[in-house]
Motif scaffolding. Structure first.
Motif, mmCIF file in Angstrom:
data_model
loop_
_atom_site.group_PDB
_atom_site.id
_atom_site.type_symbol
_atom_site.label_atom_id
_atom_site.label_comp_id
_atom_site.label_asym_id
_atom_site.label_seq_id
_atom_site.Cartn_x
_atom_site.Cartn_y
_atom_site.Cartn_z
ATOM 1 N N ASP A 181 0.950 -1.056 -0.062
ATOM 2 C CA ASP A 181 0.068 0.176 0.067
ATOM 3 C C ASP A 181 0.809 1.288 -0.067
ATOM 4 O OD1 ASP A 181 -1.787 2.158 0.258
ATOM 5 O OD2 ASP A 181 -2.838 1.028 2.088
ATOM 6 N N PRO A 182 0.850 2.181 -0.973
ATOM 7 C CA PRO A 182 1.637 3.187 -1.037
ATOM 8 C C PRO A 182 1.566 4.216 0.228
ATOM 9 C CG PRO A 182 0.286 3.127 -3.037
ATOM 10 C CD PRO A 182 -0.069 2.190 -2.153
ATOM 11 N N LEU A 183 0.397 4.113 0.760
ATOM 12 C CA LEU A 183 0.243 5.033 1.952
ATOM 13 C C LEU A 183 0.944 4.320 3.328
ATOM 14 C CD1 LEU A 183 -3.376 6.419 1.583
ATOM 15 C CD2 LEU A 183 -1.534 7.315 1.023
ATOM 16 N N LEU A 184 1.042 2.955 3.399
ATOM 17 C CA LEU A 184 1.779 2.371 4.331
ATOM 18 C C LEU A 184 3.208 2.556 4.365
ATOM 19 C CD1 LEU A 184 -0.714 -0.225 5.146
ATOM 20 C CD2 LEU A 184 -0.498 1.997 6.408
ATOM 21 N N ARG A 185 3.778 2.354 3.073
ATOM 22 C CA ARG A 185 5.238 2.376 2.878
ATOM 23 C C ARG A 185 6.109 3.359 3.646
ATOM 24 N NH1 ARG A 185 5.513 1.898 -3.263
ATOM 25 N NH2 ARG A 185 3.502 1.106 -3.511
ATOM 26 N N PRO A 186 5.627 4.696 3.621
ATOM 27 C CA PRO A 186 6.319 5.578 4.300
ATOM 28 C C PRO A 186 6.414 5.188 5.887
ATOM 29 C CG PRO A 186 5.256 6.717 2.790
ATOM 30 C CD PRO A 186 4.715 5.436 2.785
ATOM 31 N N ALA A 187 5.329 5.028 6.536
ATOM 32 C CA ALA A 187 5.062 4.575 7.779
ATOM 33 C C ALA A 187 5.928 3.400 8.207
ATOM 34 C CB ALA A 187 3.846 4.496 8.214
ATOM 35 N N ASP A 188 6.033 2.352 7.379
ATOM 36 C CA ASP A 188 6.735 1.284 7.704
ATOM 37 C C ASP A 188 8.409 1.523 7.622
ATOM 38 O OD1 ASP A 188 4.512 -0.483 7.826
ATOM 39 O OD2 ASP A 188 4.729 -1.104 5.647
ATOM 40 N N ALA A 189 8.883 2.477 6.723
ATOM 41 C CA ALA A 189 10.022 2.803 6.626
ATOM 42 C C ALA A 189 10.383 3.733 7.995
ATOM 43 C CB ALA A 189 10.255 3.796 5.518
ATOM 44 N N MET A 190 9.547 4.496 8.173
ATOM 45 C CA MET A 190 9.760 5.434 9.426
ATOM 46 C C MET A 190 10.100 4.631 10.786
ATOM 47 S SD MET A 190 10.839 8.224 8.417
ATOM 48 C CE MET A 190 10.760 9.373 10.098
ATOM 49 N N ALA A 191 9.195 3.573 10.875
ATOM 50 C CA ALA A 191 8.975 2.648 11.909
ATOM 51 C C ALA A 191 10.410 2.082 12.110
ATOM 52 C CB ALA A 191 7.810 1.768 11.931
ATOM 53 N N LYS A 192 11.152 1.873 11.272
ATOM 54 C CA LYS A 192 12.512 1.209 11.487
ATOM 55 C C LYS A 192 13.579 2.251 11.804
ATOM 56 C CE LYS A 192 10.857 -2.402 8.792
ATOM 57 N NZ LYS A 192 10.861 -2.991 7.445
ATOM 58 N N VAL A 193 13.522 3.476 11.863
ATOM 59 C CA VAL A 193 14.529 4.445 11.743
ATOM 60 C C VAL A 193 14.292 4.986 13.390
ATOM 61 C CG1 VAL A 193 15.023 6.807 11.319
ATOM 62 C CG2 VAL A 193 14.091 5.190 9.651
ATOM 63 N N THR A 194 15.411 4.979 14.110
ATOM 64 C CA THR A 194 15.588 5.498 15.557
ATOM 65 C C THR A 194 15.832 7.058 15.431
ATOM 66 O OG1 THR A 194 18.038 5.403 15.638
ATOM 67 C CG2 THR A 194 17.053 3.343 15.975
ATOM 68 N N VAL A 195 15.587 7.542 16.748
ATOM 69 C CA VAL A 195 15.693 9.213 16.895
ATOM 70 C C VAL A 195 16.953 9.386 16.428
ATOM 71 C CG1 VAL A 195 15.310 10.583 18.595
ATOM 72 C CG2 VAL A 195 13.852 8.822 18.426
ATOM 73 N N GLU A 244 19.209 8.270 14.436
ATOM 74 C CA GLU A 244 19.477 8.313 13.097
ATOM 75 C C GLU A 244 18.833 9.454 12.304
ATOM 76 O OE1 GLU A 244 19.896 3.470 12.191
ATOM 77 O OE2 GLU A 244 17.714 4.291 12.063
ATOM 78 N N VAL A 245 17.495 9.929 12.752
ATOM 79 C CA VAL A 245 16.771 11.017 12.316
ATOM 80 C C VAL A 245 17.616 12.468 12.632
ATOM 81 C CG1 VAL A 245 14.727 12.425 12.594
ATOM 82 C CG2 VAL A 245 14.382 10.060 12.440
ATOM 83 N N ALA A 246 18.115 12.429 13.895
ATOM 84 C CA ALA A 246 18.680 13.439 14.362
ATOM 85 C C ALA A 246 20.232 13.548 13.575
ATOM 86 C CB ALA A 246 19.200 13.192 15.665
ATOM 87 N N ALA A 247 20.810 12.434 13.192
ATOM 88 C CA ALA A 247 21.961 12.540 12.382
ATOM 89 C C ALA A 247 21.731 13.036 10.951
ATOM 90 C CB ALA A 247 22.623 11.135 12.373
ATOM 91 N N LEU A 248 20.648 12.464 10.388
ATOM 92 C CA LEU A 248 20.385 12.817 9.129
ATOM 93 C C LEU A 248 19.864 14.101 8.915
ATOM 94 C CD1 LEU A 248 19.330 12.196 6.061
ATOM 95 C CD2 LEU A 248 17.005 11.495 7.033
ATOM 96 N N LEU A 249 19.187 14.813 10.090
ATOM 97 C CA LEU A 249 18.871 16.401 9.817
ATOM 98 C C LEU A 249 20.229 17.018 10.021
ATOM 99 C CD1 LEU A 249 15.526 16.214 12.248
ATOM 100 C CD2 LEU A 249 15.866 16.588 9.492
ATOM 101 N N ASP A 250 21.111 16.678 10.938
ATOM 102 C CA ASP A 250 22.183 17.261 10.928
ATOM 103 C C ASP A 250 23.098 17.403 9.581
ATOM 104 O OD1 ASP A 250 21.924 18.074 13.698
ATOM 105 O OD2 ASP A 250 23.140 16.227 14.429
ATOM 106 N N VAL A 251 23.106 16.221 8.957
ATOM 107 C CA VAL A 251 23.788 16.136 7.687
ATOM 108 C C VAL A 251 23.023 17.111 6.498
ATOM 109 C CG1 VAL A 251 24.034 14.645 5.573
ATOM 110 C CG2 VAL A 251 24.760 13.906 7.991
ATOM 111 N N LEU A 252 21.365 17.280 6.524
ATOM 112 C CA LEU A 252 20.793 18.044 5.825
ATOM 113 C C LEU A 252 20.890 19.618 6.142
ATOM 114 C CD1 LEU A 252 17.574 16.147 5.339
ATOM 115 C CD2 LEU A 252 19.712 16.359 3.774
#
Length: 62
Positions: free
Chosen positions: A4-18, A20-28
C-alpha cells in the motif's frame, strides 16, 4: 514491507531510530530550534501615586 503506497513511508519510518533521524537532519543542515525564554514585553508605566489631573473617576465606592 506493505504494498500500500500510503503505508510504505510509515513502515520505513518505524524502523528508524531517533538518533538516526537526528544525524540525518544534521547532515541536511537542519538546525534544531532553540527553546528560548519568552520575551518580556515592555509595558507603559502606570501613573504615580499622585495621580493625573485629567483623569475622572465614575466609580462609586459602596
Amino acid at each position: 514491507m506493505s504494498d500500500d503506497p500510503l503505508l510504505r513511508p510509515a513502515d520505513a519510518m518505524a524502523k528508524v531510530t531517533v538518533d538516526e533521524v537526528a544525524a540525518l537532519l544534521d547532515v541536511l543542515g537542519v538546525q534544531r530550534r532553540r527553546q528560548q525564554l519568552p520575551q518580556v514585553t515592555p509595558r507603559t508605566p502606570l501613573p504615580g501615586a499622585e495621580g493625573s489631573s485629567n483623569v475622572a473617576s465614575e466609580a462609586e465606592w459602596v
